[in-house]
Design a protein around this motif. Structure first.
Motif, PDB file in Angstrom:
ATOM      1  N   GLU A  95      40.520  86.024  16.309  1.00  0.00           N
ATOM      2  CA  GLU A  95      39.267  85.277  16.268  1.00  0.00           C
ATOM      3  C   GLU A  95      39.232  84.323  17.456  1.00  0.00           C
ATOM      4  N   GLY A  96      38.242  83.424  17.454  1.00  0.00           N
ATOM      5  CA  GLY A  96      38.175  82.425  18.502  1.00  0.00           C
ATOM      6  C   GLY A  96      39.388  81.510  18.458  1.00  0.00           C
ATOM      7  N   TYR A  97      39.744  80.970  19.603  1.00  0.00           N
ATOM      8  CA  TYR A  97      40.958  80.154  19.709  1.00  0.00           C
ATOM      9  C   TYR A  97      40.641  78.802  20.329  1.00  0.00           C
ATOM     10  N   GLU A  98      41.115  77.747  19.679  1.00  0.00           N
ATOM     11  CA  GLU A  98      41.027  76.404  20.241  1.00  0.00           C
ATOM     12  C   GLU A  98      42.419  76.014  20.705  1.00  0.00           C
ATOM     13  N   PRO A  99      42.625  75.810  22.003  1.00  0.00           N
ATOM     14  CA  PRO A  99      43.972  75.560  22.528  1.00  0.00           C
ATOM     15  C   PRO A  99      44.742  74.511  21.738  1.00  0.00           C
ATOM     16  N   ARG A 100      46.005  74.846  21.459  1.00  0.00           N
ATOM     17  CA  ARG A 100      46.856  73.909  20.730  1.00  0.00           C
ATOM     18  C   ARG A 100      47.396  72.815  21.647  1.00  0.00           C
ATOM     19  N   SER A 101      47.481  73.096  22.936  1.00  0.00           N
ATOM     20  CA  SER A 101      47.943  72.083  23.879  1.00  0.00           C
ATOM     21  C   SER A 101      46.782  71.144  24.220  1.00  0.00           C
ATOM     22  N   THR A 102      47.079  70.082  24.969  1.00  0.00           N
ATOM     23  CA  THR A 102      46.037  69.132  25.369  1.00  0.00           C
ATOM     24  C   THR A 102      45.266  69.618  26.591  1.00  0.00           C
ATOM     25  N   ALA A 103      45.702  70.736  27.161  1.00  0.00           N
ATOM     26  CA  ALA A 103      45.092  71.209  28.407  1.00  0.00           C
ATOM     27  C   ALA A 103      43.612  71.552  28.241  1.00  0.00           C
ATOM     28  N   GLY A 104      43.237  72.093  27.075  1.00  0.00           N
ATOM     29  CA  GLY A 104      41.856  72.508  26.879  1.00  0.00           C
ATOM     30  C   GLY A 104      40.882  71.349  26.944  1.00  0.00           C
ATOM     31  N   LYS A 105      41.171  70.297  26.188  1.00  0.00           N
ATOM     32  CA  LYS A 105      40.286  69.130  26.177  1.00  0.00           C
ATOM     33  C   LYS A 105      40.289  68.434  27.534  1.00  0.00           C
ATOM     34  N   ALA A 106      41.475  68.293  28.128  1.00  0.00           N
ATOM     35  CA  ALA A 106      41.571  67.620  29.425  1.00  0.00           C
ATOM     36  C   ALA A 106      40.822  68.405  30.500  1.00  0.00           C
ATOM     37  N   PHE A 107      40.899  69.729  30.442  1.00  0.00           N
ATOM     38  CA  PHE A 107      40.197  70.569  31.417  1.00  0.00           C
ATOM     39  C   PHE A 107      38.691  70.412  31.286  1.00  0.00           C
ATOM     40  N   LEU A 108      38.173  70.484  30.066  1.00  0.00           N
ATOM     41  CA  LEU A 108      36.726  70.363  29.876  1.00  0.00           C
ATOM     42  C   LEU A 108      36.252  68.977  30.280  1.00  0.00           C
TER      43      LEU A 108
END
Length: 225
Positions: A95-108
């Motif tokens: 299914e869809g994936y929300e990154p477990r690391s902090t990289a996703g939020k920091a990148f956006l």
């Protein structure tokens, strides 16, 4: 500890300790631990087989599972493994994936601030139109990824949308910039970290699916009284 195989008309595998069949009371005290590594779901240990626990296995119609006994580091463990992929931990489902690391939020966050300041390195400079509620859904490395931004970034997004030219935009920009500088990385630096996170979860999903196939082929183990 050894796995003892007793031959009869059919092969029956019994779980034994020091030559004696393991009692149910001892089995119930085995520490519970996943057979799979948390990071990439690689198998850690040597699986011995599956034990049917009448107290829960026969009534587990809605959450079918296995009780897997395995050896790791010279000790025995038991893992309750869900049989169906749809019952796997959320990040391992297809299914869809929300990154477990902090990289996703920091990148956006970095994309939003840099775009606000005039850059167009990612999303063709249209990232604000893609996050109407502070969340962006996109395809990365063949995976549907959900990225969420910080409260600071969401305030900037909201201020731009509702009050163009209002001083609140400058204030929101200041708050997001402070967070951006604290992290010390821009979108170009954070993107490889996000890719690494997604690549790891792709491998974990493949390993988990393979592990389910392996578990299905394990023998049933019988305990003593």
């Amino acid at each position: 500890m050894e796995l003892e195989i007793a031959e009869s008309a059919v092969t029956i595998k019994t779980l034994s300790v020091n030559g004696k069949r393991m009692a149910k009371g001892i089995y119930s005290q085995l520490p519970r631990r996943s057979l799979l590594a948390d990071s990439d779901c690689a198998v850690e240990g040597r699986p011995w087989g599956r034990v049917v626990d009448p107290k829960c296995c026969h009534s587990a119609r809605h959450n079918p599972h296995w009780h897997v006994v395995y050896e790791y580091g010279g000790e025995l463990f038991m893992w309750v493994a869900m049989k169906r992929l749809q019952d796997a931990p959320w990040h391992l489902r297809d299914e869809g994936y929300e990154p477990r690391s902090t990289a996703g939020k920091a990148f956006l966050d970095a994309c939003l601030l840099e775009t606000h300041l005039g850059a167009a390195d990612f999303f063709q400079g249209k990232v604000f139109s893609l996050v109407p509620e502070g969340e962006l859904t996109t395809q990365i490395e063949g995976v549907k990824v959900h990225l969420t931004c910080s409260n600071e970034a969401n305030r900037l997004r909201s201020a731009r949308e509702r009050w163009p030219g209002h001083p609140s935009i400058e204030e929101a920009e200041k708050d997001l910039r402070a967070l951006y500088e604290k992290r010390g990385k821009g979108a170009r630096e954070l993107y490889p970290e996000l890719i690494a996170d997604i690549t790891l979860v792709k491998q974990a999903r493949a390993n988990y699916a393979a592990a389910l196939g392996m578990l299905a082929g394990l023998p049933q183990l019988f305990l003593g009284t």
